[in-house]
Design an enzyme around this catalytic site. Structure first.
Site, PDB file in Angstrom:
ATOM      1  N   LYS A 218       0.751  -1.283  -0.061  1.00  0.00           N
ATOM      2  CA  LYS A 218       0.091  -0.027   0.101  1.00  0.00           C
ATOM      3  C   LYS A 218       0.668   1.316  -0.136  1.00  0.00           C
ATOM      4  CE  LYS A 218      -4.412  -1.839   1.265  1.00  0.00           C
ATOM      5  NZ  LYS A 218      -5.371  -2.266   2.127  1.00  0.00           N
ATOM      6  N   ARG A 252      -3.631 -10.022   5.040  1.00  0.00           N
ATOM      7  CA  ARG A 252      -4.130  -9.937   3.460  1.00  0.00           C
ATOM      8  C   ARG A 252      -3.131  -9.583   2.707  1.00  0.00           C
ATOM      9  NH1 ARG A 252      -6.257  -6.581  -0.475  1.00  0.00           N
ATOM     10  NH2 ARG A 252      -7.887  -7.666  -1.786  1.00  0.00           N
TER      11      ARG A 252
HETATM   12  N1  HH2 Z   1      -7.597  -3.596   0.687  1.00  0.00           N
HETATM   13  C1  HH2 Z   1      -7.757  -3.901  -0.689  1.00  0.00           C
HETATM   14  C2  HH2 Z   1      -8.880  -4.481  -1.172  1.00  0.00           C
HETATM   15  N2  HH2 Z   1      -9.634  -5.025  -0.500  1.00  0.00           N
HETATM   16  N3  HH2 Z   1     -10.287  -5.750   1.771  1.00  0.00           N
HETATM   17  C3  HH2 Z   1      -9.929  -5.898   3.031  1.00  0.00           C
HETATM   18  N4  HH2 Z   1     -10.730  -6.461   3.973  1.00  0.00           N
HETATM   19  N5  HH2 Z   1      -8.835  -5.156   3.604  1.00  0.00           N
HETATM   20  C4  HH2 Z   1      -8.064  -4.388   2.820  1.00  0.00           C
HETATM   21  O1  HH2 Z   1      -6.966  -3.605   3.322  1.00  0.00           O
HETATM   22  C5  HH2 Z   1      -8.323  -4.269   1.367  1.00  0.00           C
HETATM   23  C6  HH2 Z   1      -9.481  -5.039   1.010  1.00  0.00           C
HETATM   24  C7  HH2 Z   1      -6.764  -3.053  -1.771  1.00  0.00           C
HETATM   25  O2  HH2 Z   1      -6.035  -3.839  -2.233  1.00  0.00           O
HETATM   26  P1  HH2 Z   1      -5.935  -4.512  -3.767  1.00  0.00           P
HETATM   27  O3  HH2 Z   1      -7.325  -5.649  -3.777  1.00  0.00           O
HETATM   28  O4  HH2 Z   1      -4.541  -5.248  -4.077  1.00  0.00           O
HETATM   29  O5  HH2 Z   1      -6.271  -3.496  -4.693  1.00  0.00           O
HETATM   30  P2  HH2 Z   1      -7.435  -3.042  -5.728  1.00  0.00           P
HETATM   31  O6  HH2 Z   1      -8.361  -2.602  -4.542  1.00  0.00           O
HETATM   32  O7  HH2 Z   1      -6.735  -1.910  -6.312  1.00  0.00           O
HETATM   33  O8  HH2 Z   1      -7.766  -4.281  -6.541  1.00  0.00           O
END
Ligand code: HH2
Length: 276
Positions: A218, A252
Site C-alpha cells: 500500500k 491479507r
Molecule cells: N485492501 C484492498 C482491497 N480489499 N479488503 C480488506 N478487507 N482489507 C484491505 O485492506 C483491502 C481489501 C486493496 O488492495 P488490492 O485488492 O490489491 O487493490 P485493488 O483494490 O486496487 O484491487
C-alpha cells in the site's frame, strides 16, 4: 455446498492471499483477467500457504470509479466455478454489492469481504442467509474521493473501534457468526492514521473477534520509502510483522510465499516473548 470455515491454527497467523481479477488494481491489475489464469493463481496461492483466498473483481484503489454488478460477476463467476471444488481453503469475495455477494455465495464462496463494512442491510441479509462469514472493513468516504481529506475528529482508533463494534453487533443480530474485523488501512486514512491504527491494533482485540489487516504494497509504504507498488514487499513484511505482534490474526497479502515464511518467524518470536 457447505460453507468452509477458516482454519485458525493456535499461535499461527492466517495468510489471506489476494487474487484480483481486474484490469486496474493498483499493484497487479491485468495479470489474472483470463479465467484460467485466475483459477491457476488461486490454486498457487493455496499451495504457497494461503489459508484464505480473497477474490476481487472491482478495484478500490484511490480515485477508482467502480464497475457494474454485471461486469463484476462476469469476471468472478468463471474462475470461482473453476476453483471452489478444487480448493481446500475457504474463498472470500471482495465486493460491496449484495447481488454480487448473493450470486457468488450460491456458487460456493464462503465469506464476503465488504470494504463498505456491511452498511447495506441487503449485504447483511445475503451473508446471513448463506451461513457465510463476514470480513467487515472500515472505510471513510468512497474510493473515488476517500483520500481527498480524511479526518477523524474523535481520533482514528476510537472512531473506527466504534464503527466496527456497531457493525459486528448488527451482523451478530442478523445471524452471521463468523465475523472478522479490519480497520481498513489506506481507505480514507492519512499516513499518520495508518500508523496509529497499526500501532494501536491491540485496542481492537477488546472486541473479541479475529482481526485482519491489509497492508500489502500500500501507498503508506511508498510514502515512507519511495517505491513502486510491486517493489514494496520489504515494507509489507515489516508492517505485517508489527501488526501480528500487536494482535492481527490474518494478514491479507499479494506475496503469499514470502509472507508465510515471515509470519512463521513472527509467530515464533511472539510466542517466545509471551513466555518471558
Ligand atoms: N485492501 C484492498 C482491497 N480489499 N479488503 C480488506 N478487507 N482489507 C484491505 O485492506 C483491502 C481489501 C486493496 O488492495 P488490492 O485488492 O490489491 O487493490 P485493488 O483494490 O486496487 O484491487
Amino acid at each position: 455446498m457447505p460453507v468452509k470455515k477458516l482454519n485458525y491454527k493456535s499461535g499461527r497467523t492466517l495468510i489471506c492471499g489476494v487474487l484480483n481479477i481486474t484490469p486496474d488494481s493498483f499493484s497487479d491489475g491485468g495479470r489474472y483477467l483470463a479465467p484460467e489464469a485466475a483459477a491457476e493463481r488461486a490454486l498457487e496461492l493455496e499451495a504457497q500457504g494461503a489459508g484464505l483466498i480473497d477474490i476481487g473483481a472491482e478495484s478500490s484503489r484511490p480515485g477508482s470509479a467502480g464497475v457494474s454488478a454485471a461486469e463484476e460477476l462476469a469476471r468472478l463467476l468463471g474462475p470461482l466455478r473453476a476453483i471452489v471444488k478444487k480448493l481446500r481453503v475457504p474463498v472470500s469475495i471482495d465486493t460491496c454489492k449484495s447481488e454480487v455477494a448473493a450470486a457468488c455465495l450460491a456458487e460456493g464462496a464462503d465469506l464476503i469481504n465488504d470494504i463498505t463494512g456491511f452498511t447495506d442491510e441487503n449485504m447483511v441479509r445475503a451473508t446471513a442467509a448463506a451461513g457465510a462469514g463476514a470480513i467487515v472493513m472500515h472505510m471513510q468516504g468512497r474510493p473515488r474521493d476517500m483520500q481527498a481529506a480524511p479526518a477523524y475528529a474523535g481520533g482514528v482508533v476510537p472512531e473506527i473501534h466504534a464503527f466496527l463494534a456497531g457493525r459486528a453487533a448488527a451482523l451478530k443480530l442478523a445471524g452471521v457468526n463468523d465475523i472478522i474485523l479490519d480497520p481498513g488501512i489506506g481507505f480514507g486514512k492519512t499516513l499518520q492514521d495508518n500508523l496509529d491504527l497499526m500501532a494501536g491494533l491491540a485496542r481492537f482485540k477488546a472486541l473479541g473477534l479475529p482481526l485482519l489487516v491489509g497492508v500489502s504494497r500500500k501507498s503508506f509504504i511508498g510514502a515512507l520509502f519511495p517505491s513502486e507498488p510491486a517493489a514494496r514487499l520489504p515494507g509489507t513484511i515489516a508492517a505485517c510483522t508489527v501488526c501480528v505482534m500487536n494482535g492481527a490474526d490474518i494478514v491479507r497479502v499479494h506475496d503469499v510465499r514470502e509472507a508465510a515464511q515471515a509470519m512463521a518467524v513472527a509467530d515464533a518470536l511472539k510466542k517466545a516473548g509471551a513466555a518471558k
